[in-house]
Scaffold this motif. Structure first.
Motif, short mmCIF file in Angstrom:
data_model
loop_
_atom_site.label_atom_id
_atom_site.label_comp_id
_atom_site.label_asym_id
_atom_site.label_seq_id
_atom_site.Cartn_x
_atom_site.Cartn_y
_atom_site.Cartn_z
N LEU A 2 0.83 -1.20 0.00
CA LEU A 2 0.00 0.00 0.00
C LEU A 2 0.86 1.25 0.00
N LYS A 3 0.30 2.30 -0.53
CA LYS A 3 0.97 3.59 -0.40
C LYS A 3 0.01 4.58 0.22
N CYS A 7 1.13 11.02 2.16
CA CYS A 7 2.56 11.27 2.19
C CYS A 7 3.30 10.34 1.23
N CYS A 8 2.56 9.39 0.65
CA CYS A 8 3.12 8.48 -0.36
C CYS A 8 4.18 7.53 0.21
N SER A 51 -9.42 16.08 -1.58
CA SER A 51 -8.90 16.95 -2.63
C SER A 51 -7.39 17.08 -2.57
N ARG A 52 -6.82 16.82 -1.39
CA ARG A 52 -5.36 16.94 -1.30
C ARG A 52 -4.66 15.61 -1.54
N ALA A 53 -5.44 14.59 -1.81
CA ALA A 53 -4.82 13.29 -2.07
C ALA A 53 -4.04 13.33 -3.37
N LYS A 54 -2.89 12.72 -3.35
CA LYS A 54 -2.06 12.70 -4.55
C LYS A 54 -2.33 11.46 -5.39
N ILE A 55 -2.77 10.43 -4.71
CA ILE A 55 -3.08 9.20 -5.41
C ILE A 55 -4.51 8.81 -5.08
N CYS A 56 -5.27 8.45 -6.09
CA CYS A 56 -6.62 7.96 -5.83
C CYS A 56 -6.53 6.67 -5.05
N HIS A 58 -8.75 4.55 -4.66
CA HIS A 58 -9.57 3.50 -5.25
C HIS A 58 -8.90 2.87 -6.46
N CYS A 59 -8.42 3.70 -7.37
CA CYS A 59 -7.83 3.14 -8.58
C CYS A 59 -6.32 3.35 -8.62
N HIS A 60 -5.78 4.03 -7.60
CA HIS A 60 -4.34 4.18 -7.44
C HIS A 60 -3.67 4.90 -8.60
#
Ligand SMILES: [Zn+2]
Ligand SMILES: [Zn+2]
Length: 79
Positions: A2-3, A7-8, A51-56, A58-60
């Protein structure tokens, strides 16, 4: 593997909270209407994400690169 969408950093197991940035990763938080959380729809899968997420989550797919591309486009070019 997982990421963390915030913060990735890599998360080694199914955790409810990122061990690196302490952000909660629970679906309920995103799906419930939480006024303090800014949400947007993933342009790829249409599901709600922060909205601040860098990666979805759900679909990554990466979202920040796309946002950048959209911002770089001159609005006049779209007409
Ligand atoms: Zn994190
Ligand atoms: Zn998505």
């Amino acid at each position: 593997m997982l990421k963390c969408p915030y913060c990735c950093e890599e998360l080694t197991s199914e955790v409810n909270r990122c061990v690196h940035c302490s952000q909660f990763l629970i679906d309920d938080i995103i799906h419930s209407d939480f006024p303090s959380l800014d949400k947007k729809k993933c342009v790829f899968c249409g599901k709600k994400i922060l909205s601040r997420a860098k990666i979805c989550k759900h679909c990554h797919k990466w979202l920040d690169e796309l946002d950048q591309a959209v911002r770089d486009v001159d609005p006049d070019d779209l007409v």
